[in-house]
Design an enzyme around this catalytic site. Structure first.
Site, PDB file in Angstrom:
ATOM      1  N   SER A 171      41.530 -38.851  12.042  1.00 33.45           N
ATOM      2  CA  SER A 171      42.642 -39.132  11.128  1.00 33.45           C
ATOM      3  C   SER A 171      44.011 -39.109  12.025  1.00 33.45           C
ATOM      4  CB  SER A 171      42.691 -37.807   9.975  1.00 33.45           C
ATOM      5  OG  SER A 171      42.799 -36.736  10.705  1.00 33.45           O
ATOM      6  N   ASP A 172      45.185 -39.711  11.313  1.00 37.22           N
ATOM      7  CA  ASP A 172      46.443 -39.707  11.972  1.00 37.22           C
ATOM      8  C   ASP A 172      46.867 -38.292  11.542  1.00 37.22           C
ATOM      9  OD1 ASP A 172      48.704 -40.217  13.280  1.00 37.22           O
ATOM     10  OD2 ASP A 172      49.222 -42.104  12.062  1.00 37.22           O
ATOM     11  N   TYR A 173      47.585 -37.968  12.392  1.00 32.65           N
ATOM     12  CA  TYR A 173      48.127 -36.431  12.511  1.00 32.65           C
ATOM     13  C   TYR A 173      48.652 -35.854  11.223  1.00 32.65           C
ATOM     14  CZ  TYR A 173      47.300 -35.788  17.415  1.00 32.65           C
ATOM     15  OH  TYR A 173      46.410 -35.663  18.595  1.00 32.65           O
TER      16      TYR A 173
END
Length: 303
Positions: free
Chosen positions: A230-232
Site C-alpha cells: 500500500s502507499d504509505y
C-alpha cells in the site's frame, strides 16, 4: 532465481517454522523504510528507498542522504529512448545499493492527465504506450543491477488535489487501454517485482481494497507474481474516510483486497492474527502473501 528449487525448498521450510505472529510481522514495516525481520530463523530485514529520480536512502520524508539526481520522469519520457533509460536504471541500482537499500519505490507510471497534476514531473508522459516503453527500460536497468522496483501508483492516481480521497471515475475500456496500460507493460514486458497501490479510489473503491484491480486483473489476467504494497498510510485512509469501522476492519479490507505489505504501520501485525483466529481470513491466504515477501528477499540475495 538461478537456484530455484533449493530456494523454494528453503521458503517452504521457513513457512512451516514461522509462527502466525512472525508471518504477519514480515508483512509490515519495522519503520518507515524497512520491513520486519525474524532473527530466530535468519530472515533478514528488507530496506526500501524512495525514488524515482534518485535514491535518497532511509531518511525521513523530505530528508535523506545526498545522492545523484537523474532527470525527472518527464525528461526521461522526452528522450523516447528506452535503451538510454535502461542505462540510467543501472545507475539507480548502484545508488540504491550504496545506501544500503534493496528496493526502489519507483518508477511512477501514472499519466499526465492535466497540466495541474502536482506530480507530473515524476511521470513520463500523457501517452500510455510511451510511458510503458520508458518504464520497461527503467525497470530492466534497475532490476538487472539486483535491486527491486515498485511501479506506482496503481492506478489512475493522476491528481494531487484531494489525492488521498478523490475517486477517479473511469470506464473499464479507458481504464484498461489508458491508465492500466503502462502498468501492464511494466509487469508483462519488464517483470517488475513490486506494485504500489495508490491512495485514491477508482470508481468509488479505494485502491488498497480493490480486489478486482489487484487480484482479478493484476495477478489473474496479467500473471503478476510479485508483491503489492500500500502507499504509505493508504490502508488508514479506509478508516479516515469511513470505509472501515476501525483498524481491525481496515486490515481485513486491505488484506482481502490483495495488499501483501503495509509499510507505514503495524496494522497487519496488530490485527491479522485475530482475524485468522476468528475465521475472517484464512491462514493459508496469509501464507501466500508471506511467500511473496520471502521470494522477494530470495530474489534480492538476502538469504
Amino acid at each position: 532465481m538461478g537456484d530455484h528449487q533449493p530456494v523454494t525448498g528453503r521458503i517452504d521450510e521457513l513457512l512451516a517454522e514461522l509462527t502466525l505472529a512472525e508471518k504477519v510481522a514480515l508483512m509490515g514495516g519495522r519503520d518507515l523504510w524497512s520491513v520486519q525481520s525474524v532473527e530466530r530463523l535468519g530472515i533478514p530485514s528488507l530496506k526500501v528507498t524512495d525514488g524515482p529520480n534518485g535514491a535518497r536512502g532511509m531518511g525521513l520524508l523530505g530528508t535523506g542522504i545526498p545522492s545523484l539526481c537523474i532527470p525527472s520522469g518527464t525528461a526521461l519520457g522526452a528522450t523516447w529512448n528506452p535503451g538510454l533509460v535502461e542505462e540510467l536504471g543501472g545507475v539507480l541500482a548502484a545508488e540504491t545499493r550504496a545506501r544500503g537499500c534493496h528496493v526502489l519505490l519507483a518508477p511512477t507510471v501514472n499519466l499526465h492527465r492535466t497540466p495541474l497534476g502536482g506530480r507530473n514531473f515524476e511521470c513520463m508522459s500523457e501517452d500510455p504506450y510511451l510511458t510503458g516503453r520508458i518504464a520497461v527500460g527503467y525497470i530492466r536497468g534497475v532490476q538487472a543491477g539486483g535491486i527491486g522496483t515498485t511501479i506506482k501508483h496503481f492506478v489512475a492516481n493522476d491528481s494531487e488535489f484531494q489525492r488521498n480521497t478523490i475517486s477517479s471515475e473511469v470506464d473499464e475500456r479507458t481504464l484498461r487501454e489508458v491508465s492500466m496500460r503502462p502498468f501492464q507493460m511494466a509487469v508483462q514486458d519488464a517483470g517488475a517485482w513490486g506494485v504500489m497501490a495508490s491512495y485514491n479510489r477508482v470508481n468509488g473503491t479505494y485502491a488498497a481494497e480493490n480486489r478486482w484491480m489487484l487480484d482479478t486483473v493484476l495477478r489473474g489476467e496479467w500473471g503478476f507474481e510479485g508483491f503489492v504494497v500500500s502507499d504509505y498510510t493508504g490502508d488508514f485512509e479506509l478508516i479516515a474516510h469511513g470505509l472501515a469501522e476501525d483498524e481491525r476492519d481496515a486490515a481485513r479490507l486491505a488484506f482481502l483486497g490483495g495488499v501483501d505489505m503495509s509499510m507505514s504501520s503495524n496494522l497487519y501485525a496488530h490485527h491479522l492474527p485475530d482475524l485468522v483466529r476468528s475465521g475472517a481470513i484464512a491462514e493459508a491466504d496469509v501464507d501466500v502473501s508471506v511467500r511473496r515477501v520471502l521470494e522477494l528477499k530470495a530474489q534480492l540475495g538476502l538469504f
